[in-house]
Scaffold this motif. Structure first.
Motif, PDB file in Angstrom:
ATOM      1  N   GLY A   1       0.816  -1.199   0.000  1.00 56.46           N
ATOM      2  CA  GLY A   1       0.000   0.000   0.000  1.00 56.46           C
ATOM      3  C   GLY A   1       0.851   1.251   0.000  1.00 56.46           C
ATOM      4  O   GLY A   1       2.086   1.174   0.005  1.00 56.46           O
ATOM      5  N   GLN A   2       0.201   2.407  -0.013  1.00 56.36           N
ATOM      6  CA  GLN A   2       0.917   3.690  -0.050  1.00 56.36           C
ATOM      7  C   GLN A   2       1.502   4.062   1.298  1.00 56.36           C
ATOM      8  O   GLN A   2       2.325   4.963   1.392  1.00 56.36           O
ATOM      9  CB  GLN A   2      -0.022   4.806  -0.506  1.00 56.36           C
ATOM     10  CG  GLN A   2      -0.329   4.769  -1.981  1.00 56.36           C
ATOM     11  CD  GLN A   2      -1.119   5.990  -2.406  1.00 56.36           C
ATOM     12  OE1 GLN A   2      -2.127   6.321  -1.817  1.00 56.36           O
ATOM     13  NE2 GLN A   2      -0.648   6.676  -3.433  1.00 56.36           N
ATOM     14  N   GLY A   3       1.054   3.385   2.335  1.00 52.86           N
ATOM     15  CA  GLY A   3       1.608   3.644   3.650  1.00 52.86           C
ATOM     16  C   GLY A   3       0.851   4.711   4.425  1.00 52.86           C
ATOM     17  O   GLY A   3       0.108   5.518   3.859  1.00 52.86           O
ATOM     18  N   THR A   4       1.033   4.685   5.712  1.00 54.65           N
ATOM     19  CA  THR A   4       0.537   5.732   6.611  1.00 54.65           C
ATOM     20  C   THR A   4       1.734   6.396   7.255  1.00 54.65           C
ATOM     21  O   THR A   4       2.555   5.726   7.891  1.00 54.65           O
ATOM     22  CB  THR A   4      -0.371   5.152   7.715  1.00 54.65           C
ATOM     23  OG1 THR A   4      -1.548   4.605   7.147  1.00 54.65           O
ATOM     24  CG2 THR A   4      -0.747   6.241   8.725  1.00 54.65           C
ATOM     25  N   ARG A   5       1.844   7.706   7.058  1.00 59.65           N
ATOM     26  CA  ARG A   5       2.936   8.467   7.708  1.00 59.65           C
ATOM     27  C   ARG A   5       2.458   8.868   9.097  1.00 59.65           C
ATOM     28  O   ARG A   5       1.563   9.683   9.242  1.00 59.65           O
ATOM     29  CB  ARG A   5       3.301   9.697   6.884  1.00 59.65           C
ATOM     30  CG  ARG A   5       4.005   9.359   5.600  1.00 59.65           C
ATOM     31  CD  ARG A   5       4.658  10.554   4.959  1.00 59.65           C
ATOM     32  NE  ARG A   5       5.177  10.230   3.639  1.00 59.65           N
ATOM     33  CZ  ARG A   5       6.366   9.697   3.406  1.00 59.65           C
ATOM     34  NH1 ARG A   5       7.171   9.419   4.418  1.00 59.65           N
ATOM     35  NH2 ARG A   5       6.764   9.433   2.181  1.00 59.65           N
ATOM     36  N   LEU A   6       3.065   8.257  10.085  1.00 53.28           N
ATOM     37  CA  LEU A   6       2.661   8.474  11.470  1.00 53.28           C
ATOM     38  C   LEU A   6       3.656   9.393  12.165  1.00 53.28           C
ATOM     39  O   LEU A   6       4.869   9.168  12.106  1.00 53.28           O
ATOM     40  CB  LEU A   6       2.603   7.137  12.215  1.00 53.28           C
ATOM     41  CG  LEU A   6       2.334   7.219  13.717  1.00 53.28           C
ATOM     42  CD1 LEU A   6       0.920   7.713  13.983  1.00 53.28           C
ATOM     43  CD2 LEU A   6       2.560   5.861  14.374  1.00 53.28           C
ATOM     44  N   THR A   7       3.116  10.400  12.835  1.00 52.91           N
ATOM     45  CA  THR A   7       3.930  11.287  13.666  1.00 52.91           C
ATOM     46  C   THR A   7       3.370  11.233  15.081  1.00 52.91           C
ATOM     47  O   THR A   7       2.177  11.479  15.295  1.00 52.91           O
ATOM     48  CB  THR A   7       3.893  12.735  13.150  1.00 52.91           C
ATOM     49  OG1 THR A   7       4.331  12.762  11.790  1.00 52.91           O
ATOM     50  CG2 THR A   7       4.804  13.621  13.988  1.00 52.91           C
TER      51      THR A   7
END
Lengths: 114, 113
Positions: B105-111
């Motif tokens: 998948g495109q991913g989840t950018r987690l901060t």
């Protein structure tokens, strides 16, 4: 243990020229698969090409070909006629036949120059 | 349909929050994966599900809790994360866990703040 080595942290290529990204691997297994993925800055890992350890012919997918030299344990990716959209991080990966996970190399950042 | 869909694309959460990452595929794949990727590094495997059962947990801290409700869905529940958990979280699936390519998948950018 399996290990994938990509010795080129960064590469530059002129648009429309061909470029080779290096990948060597270390395994004692007889059966394994080798993969190349492209990761643009957007983050998605895009599958490019696959080579099985028993495949006698080098894999090709459009402008991508995999130069598989089993005795040297190398699986280099060749991109012909580079395009600006090819600028991305490229990862080589390996999976053992019985394993579930991919082992990734450290990646090569390719920049295509206009 | 060769897509693996991840939501959300971006997530900012505090250290006391509880959130979930979602991943969905409709390719009939029976193996699904969570990877964590820090900037300029290769993806690192976290979990593998095979036929909806957890088959690999790569010594991931318990503040990450995976769940596979059915063969098409994979969740990652997050609780009490640390700032160093900030990363790109990638979901992938493959037909089986043997020698087949994985689609990401495109991913989840987690901060984590």
């Amino acid at each position: 243990a399996q290990k994938i080595t990509q010795t080129q942290p960064g590469m530059f290529v002129q648009e429309k020229e061909a470029v080779t990204l290096d990948c060597t691997y270390d395994t004692s297994d007889q059966s394994y698969g080798l993969f190349w993925y492209k990761q643009p800055s957007s983050g998605e890992m895009i599958f490019l090409i696959y080579q099985g350890s028993y495949d006698e012919q080098n894999a090709t997918e459009g402008r991508y070909s995999l130069n598989f030299q089993k005795a040297r344990k190398s699986a280099n990716l060749v991109i012909s006629a580079s395009q600006l959209g090819d600028s991305a991080m490229y990862f080589c990966a390996m999976r053992r036949w019985i394993a579930r996970q991919l082992t990734f190399g450290s990646g090569t950042q390719l920049t295509v120059l206009p | 349909d060769t897509e693996v869909t991840q939501t959300p694309k971006h997530l900012v959460m505090g250290m006391t929050n509880k959130k979930s990452l979602k991943c969905e595929q409709h390719m009939g794949h029976r193996a699904m994966y969570w990877y964590k990727q820090k900037a300029k590094k290769p993806p690192e495997l976290m979990f593998v599900y095979s036929y909806e059962k957890l088959s690999i947990n790569e010594s991931v801290p318990s503040r990450f809790s995976p769940e596979c409700p059915n063969s098409s869905l994979l969740n990652l529940h997050l609780h009490a994360l640390q700032p160093e958990d900030s990363a790109l979280y990638l979901c992938a699936s493959s037909l089986r866990t043997e020698n087949t390519e994985a689609f990401f998948g495109q991913g989840t950018r987690l901060t984590v703040v």
